[in-house]
Design a protein around this motif. Structure first.
Motif, short mmCIF file in Angstrom:
data_model
loop_
_atom_site.label_atom_id
_atom_site.label_comp_id
_atom_site.label_asym_id
_atom_site.label_seq_id
_atom_site.Cartn_x
_atom_site.Cartn_y
_atom_site.Cartn_z
N SER A 120 0.83 -1.21 0.00
CA SER A 120 0.00 0.00 0.00
C SER A 120 0.87 1.25 0.00
CB SER A 120 -0.92 0.00 1.22
OG SER A 120 -1.82 -1.10 1.17
N LYS A 121 1.90 1.25 0.84
CA LYS A 121 2.78 2.41 0.94
C LYS A 121 3.52 2.66 -0.38
CE LYS A 121 6.88 4.13 3.41
NZ LYS A 121 7.84 3.88 4.51
N TYR A 122 4.11 1.60 -0.93
CA TYR A 122 4.99 1.78 -2.08
C TYR A 122 4.21 1.92 -3.39
CZ TYR A 122 8.62 0.95 1.30
OH TYR A 122 9.43 1.06 2.41
N SER B 116 -7.31 0.36 -0.40
CA SER B 116 -8.43 -0.17 0.40
C SER B 116 -7.96 -0.52 1.80
CB SER B 116 -9.00 -1.42 -0.28
OG SER B 116 -8.02 -2.46 -0.31
N ASN B 117 -6.65 -0.47 2.03
CA ASN B 117 -6.02 -0.95 3.26
C ASN B 117 -6.15 0.09 4.38
OD1 ASN B 117 -4.26 -1.83 5.27
ND2 ASN B 117 -2.70 -2.53 3.83
N VAL B 118 -7.04 -0.17 5.33
CA VAL B 118 -7.31 0.79 6.39
C VAL B 118 -6.08 1.01 7.27
CG1 VAL B 118 -8.79 1.30 8.39
CG2 VAL B 118 -9.76 0.18 6.36
N ALA B 119 -5.35 -0.06 7.58
CA ALA B 119 -4.16 0.09 8.41
C ALA B 119 -3.12 0.99 7.74
CB ALA B 119 -3.55 -1.28 8.71
N ALA B 120 -2.95 0.84 6.43
CA ALA B 120 -2.00 1.69 5.71
C ALA B 120 -2.49 3.14 5.70
CB ALA B 120 -1.83 1.19 4.28
N LYS C 265 -4.09 4.57 8.12
CA LYS C 265 -3.78 5.10 9.44
C LYS C 265 -2.28 5.35 9.60
CE LYS C 265 -4.21 4.08 14.41
NZ LYS C 265 -2.79 4.17 14.73
N LEU C 266 -1.47 4.40 9.17
CA LEU C 266 -0.02 4.51 9.35
C LEU C 266 0.60 5.62 8.51
CD1 LEU C 266 1.08 0.76 9.40
CD2 LEU C 266 1.44 2.40 11.25
N PHE C 267 0.15 5.75 7.25
CA PHE C 267 0.85 6.61 6.30
C PHE C 267 0.01 7.77 5.78
CE2 PHE C 267 2.39 2.16 5.47
CZ PHE C 267 3.56 2.28 6.20
N GLY C 268 -1.27 7.83 6.15
CA GLY C 268 -2.11 8.91 5.65
C GLY C 268 -2.48 8.77 4.19
N ILE C 269 -2.46 7.54 3.66
CA ILE C 269 -2.84 7.31 2.27
C ILE C 269 -4.36 7.39 2.16
CG2 ILE C 269 -2.75 5.66 0.36
CD1 ILE C 269 -0.29 4.42 1.72
N PRO C 270 -4.89 8.08 1.16
CA PRO C 270 -6.35 8.14 0.98
C PRO C 270 -6.95 6.74 0.86
CG PRO C 270 -5.27 9.74 -0.44
CD PRO C 270 -4.19 8.90 0.15
#
Length: 574
Positions: A195-197, A207-211, A213-218
Motif C-alpha cells: 500500500s505504501k509503495y 483499500s487498506n485501512v491500516a495503511a 492510518k499509518l501513512f495517511g494514504i487516501p
C-alpha cells in the motif's frame, strides 16, 4: 487526506527518527552468516576495519529499462534504532557454536550505528543497474550486520514501486488507480508495504485501512457481492426515510421514490425494451447502501446482470438521490468484458442525462477491477473503454510478473584499499572503490547517462565534454557535454565524523555534519512522478524500450581493469 510526514520529528535534544514501521525489523532480521562473519572478523581483530559497501541491482525488472528506488526511509529508521537487546544476544550465543568466546558477545552489547555513514539516492528516484542505491561505510562487522536487513527493506519496496509506476504509465495520468491488494498480498507486512509503495509509485488510494492510518494514504472502498446478495427484497428495508442534502425536507419513502424512477427509466422513450424486470434483491441492496451513504453512493453492478439489472437499478437510485440534492459517485465492474460493458454503461448514463435532463449524469464514474494487470490495461486501451478508475490487486502487490529485484550488497573498499568481486559472468563483476555518481542531462532536459567516478575525481561540469565508458566493454564509449549535472548520492546518515549540531537517533546522540532530511511520503510520491516525467519516452515504453546508459569515467574504467588483471589468477597451460 494527505500523506503524513514520515521524516524525522523534532525534539528538544535534537533530531529523532522513530523505529521501523514493522517491529519485526530488528538486528535479528538477518542471515546467520552475518553473525558468523561478525565473529570471524572479531576473532581476527578486523571488526573495526573501515569498509565501504555498495547496494545496487544488476537488471531492471519486468522487462523494462527503469526502476524506482524505494525503502530508504525504513533503512534509516532501522539503523537509527540499531541495538541488540540482552535477549537477542542470548539467542545469538545459543545459535553460534559453543566455541565462540564471551568477549564477542560483550562486543555485540556495545555496537550501534553511530560510526556508520550512509549515502543514498533520494527515495522515489528513477534508478538504473550497477549504480549504487546506497553506499554504506563503517566498521566492517557492523556494516555486515546491516546487509540482510537493508537488502530486504529495499528489494520488495523498489520492485512493487516500479510495478505501480508501470501500471500508472499504461493507465495514463487521467485515470484513478486504486490499490486493492491486501487480501492477496504475501502476509500482513506485504500488504502494508504494498500500500505504501504503490502510493509512491503513482496510485491514488488504497483499500487498506491500516495503511491509511499509518501513512495517511487516501482510502477507497464500497461494498462486495456479498452485500448485494445478502438482501432478498426491498420489503426488508425498515427505515425508508432520507433527509435532503440541504436538510430542507425529507423523503419519507425513499424506496418508493426509487421504484418510481425505475419505472420511468423502463418506460422511457429511449430506453424502453432495453431491460425488463431488474433483480429486486439487488435493488434493495443499492437502496440500503444509498440510505447509509447518500453522499458516497457507488454500486457494484455485476452481481446478477450488468446491463439488464445492475446499471438500471443504479440509475434509479442515483436519480432518486438527485431529487434530494445528492450526487451519486458511480459504478464498479468486477467481471465480464470490461471494455464493452463500460462503453454500454456510459451510453446508458448519457441517455439518462438526455432523457431526464440531469446535468453531468453521463460523467458518472466507472471503476473496473477483476485481476487487472499491465497487459489487461494495455488491451483495454487498444479496445477502447470508458473506465475512469482501476482497482488493481493480485498482480500488483505480488509482483506476479517478477518475483524479486535482485539487489546485492558488495564490498568495494576496506582500509582505503579498493576491492573487486570477479566472475565468469561479467554482469556479476563488481565496480570497486568508494565512488560518486552523477546524472548528466542533455539539451532537451532528458537524462542522457549516469556516470560513476572515483571519490576524489573532479565532478563533471556543465558545458565541459567528458568521456563516458561502459564499465566492461571497451568499444562502448561516448563523449557527453552535459547541460545539467546532478549528483545522485546524498548523505542520509552521517556517522560521528564531526559537524554542526547535535542529533539524536534512537539511543544514539552525537555531533554531525549536514545530512539530508527524510521527505514526507507525499513528497516522495511527487518526486517519483516528476522523475518519470523527465525520462525520455523511448526508455519508458513497454515493448522494446531503449536501454539507459550507465557508465564510468575513463580513470575509473582504467582502474577497474587494472584491478581485475591484478586480482585474477593467471592460468598455466601444460
Amino acid at each position: 487526506m494527505e500523506g503524513k510526514a514520515n521524516g524525522p520529528s523534532e525534539n528538544q535534544a535534537g533530531r529523532s527518527v522513530s523505529g521501523p514501521t514493522n517491529p519485526m525489523v530488528t538486528p535479528l532480521l538477518n542471515d546467520l552468516y552475518q553473525f558468523t562473519m561478525a565473529y570471524a572478523y572479531w576473532k581476527a581483530g578486523k571488526h573495526d576495519e573501515r569498509a565501504v559497501f555498495d547496494l545496487y541491482f544488476r537488471k531492471n525488472p519486468f522487462g523494462g529499462e527503469y526502476t524506482i528506488f524505494a525503502g530508504l526511509e525504513e533503512c534509516i529508521r532501522f539503523i537509527a534504532n540499531f541495538k541488540l537487546t540482552e535477549e537477542e544476544i542470548t539467542f545469538v550465543r545459543d545459535s553460534l557454536p559453543g566455541s565462540c568466546e564471551d568477549g564477542f558477545f560483550d562486543y555485540l552489547r556495545g555496537i550501534n550505528c553511530s560510526d556508520v555513514e550512509v549515502h543514498a539516492i533520494t527515495e522515489g528516484s528513477v534508478v538504473f543497474p550497477k549504480v549504487p542505491l546506497l553506499r554504506v561505510e563503517g566498521p566492517v562487522a557492523v556494516v555486515q550486520l546491516l546487509e540482510t536487513p537493508f537488502v530486504n527493506l529495499i528489494n520488495y519496496a523498489s520492485l512493487v514501486t516500479t510495478n505501480a509506476a508501470r501500471h500508472r504509465f499504461v493507465a495514463s495520468k487521467s485515470k484513478m488507480l486504486l490499490e486493492f491488494g491486501l487480501r492477496r498480498a504475501q502476509g500482513p507486512d506485504g500488504g502494508i508495504g504494498a500500500s505504501k509503495y504503490c502510493y509512491i509509485g503513482g496510485f491514488d488510494a488504497t483499500s487498506n485501512v491500516a495503511a491509511g492510518k499509518l501513512f495517511g494514504i487516501p482510502l477507497r472502498g464500497t461494498h462486495s457481492h456479498a452485500f448485494v446478495s445478502s438482501f432478498m427484497s426491498p420489503d426488508e428495508i425498515i427505515e425508508k426515510s432520507l433527509k435532503s442534502s440541504d436538510g430542507s425536507h425529507t423523503s419519507e419513502d425513499f424506496v418508493s421514490l426509487v421504484q418510481t424512477w425505475l419505472s420511468k427509466i423502463q418506460w422511457s422513450k429511449s430506453l424502453h425494451g432495453i431491460f425488463g424486470e431488474t433483480n429486486q434483491s439487488e435493488l434493495a441492496a443499492f437502496i440500503s447502501y444509498a440510505l447509509a451513504f447518500p453522499n458516497n453512493f457507488l454500486a457494484l453492478v455485476d452481481t446478477y446482470d450488468v446491463m439488464r439489472s445492475g446499471v438500471p437499478n443504479f440509475c434509479a437510485v442515483a436519480l432518486a438521490l438527485n431529487d434530494l440534492g445528492y450526487k451519486a459517485v458511480g459504478i464498479r465492474l468486477d467481471s465480464g468484458d470490461l471494455a464493452y460493458l463500460s462503453c454500454e454503461a456510459r451510453k446508458f448514463f448519457r441517455t439518462i442525462e438526455k432523457e431526464f435532463g440531469v446535468p453531468d449524469f453521463e460523467k458518472m464514474s466507472i471503476t473496473a477491477s477483476n485481476d487487472l494487470n499491465e497487459e489487461t490495461l494495455d488491451a483495454l486501451n487498444k479496445q477502447g473503454h470508458e473506465v475512469d478508475a482501476f482497482g488493481i490487486g493480485t498482480y500488483l502487490v505480488t509482483c506476479y510478473a517478477q518475483a524479486a529485484l535482485g539487489c546485492v550488497f558488495k564490498l568495494v573498499e576496506i582500509n582505503k584499499q579498493p576491492r573487486i568481486k570477479l566472475s565468469e559472468d561479467v554482469s556479476k563483476v563488481s565496480i570497486p572503490c568508494k565512488k560518486r555518481s552523477y546524472r548528466l542531462y542533455g539539451k532537451e532536459g532528458y537524462p542522457l547517462v549516469d556516470i560513476m567516478t572515483g571519490e576524489n575525481e573532479p565532478p563533471p561540469k556543465v558545458g565541459e565534454r567528458i568521456l563516458c565508458r561502459h564499465p566492461f566493454n571497451e568499444s562502448k564509449r561516448a563523449y557527453v557535454v552535459p547541460q545539467k549535472v546532478e549528483e545522485l548520492l546524498k548523505c542520509y546518515w552521517p556517522g560521528s565524523s564531526g559537524g554542526d549540531y547535535p542529533m539524536v537517533f534512537g539511543d544514539v546522540q552525537f555531533l554531525n555534519k549536514r545530512r539530508e532530511d527524510l521527505p514526507t511520503l507525499k513528497d516522495t510520491r511527487e518526486r517519483c512522478i516528476k522523475q518519470l516525467e523527465q525520462m525520455r519516452p523511448d526508455h519508458m515504453r513497454r515493448l522494446n524500450p531503449t536501454p539507459y546508459k550507465v557508465s564510468v569515467s575513463a580513470k575509473l574504467y582504467d582502474f577497474i581493469h587494472f584491478l581485475w588483471l591484478n586480482e585474477a589468477p593467471v592460468g598455466e597451460l601444460q
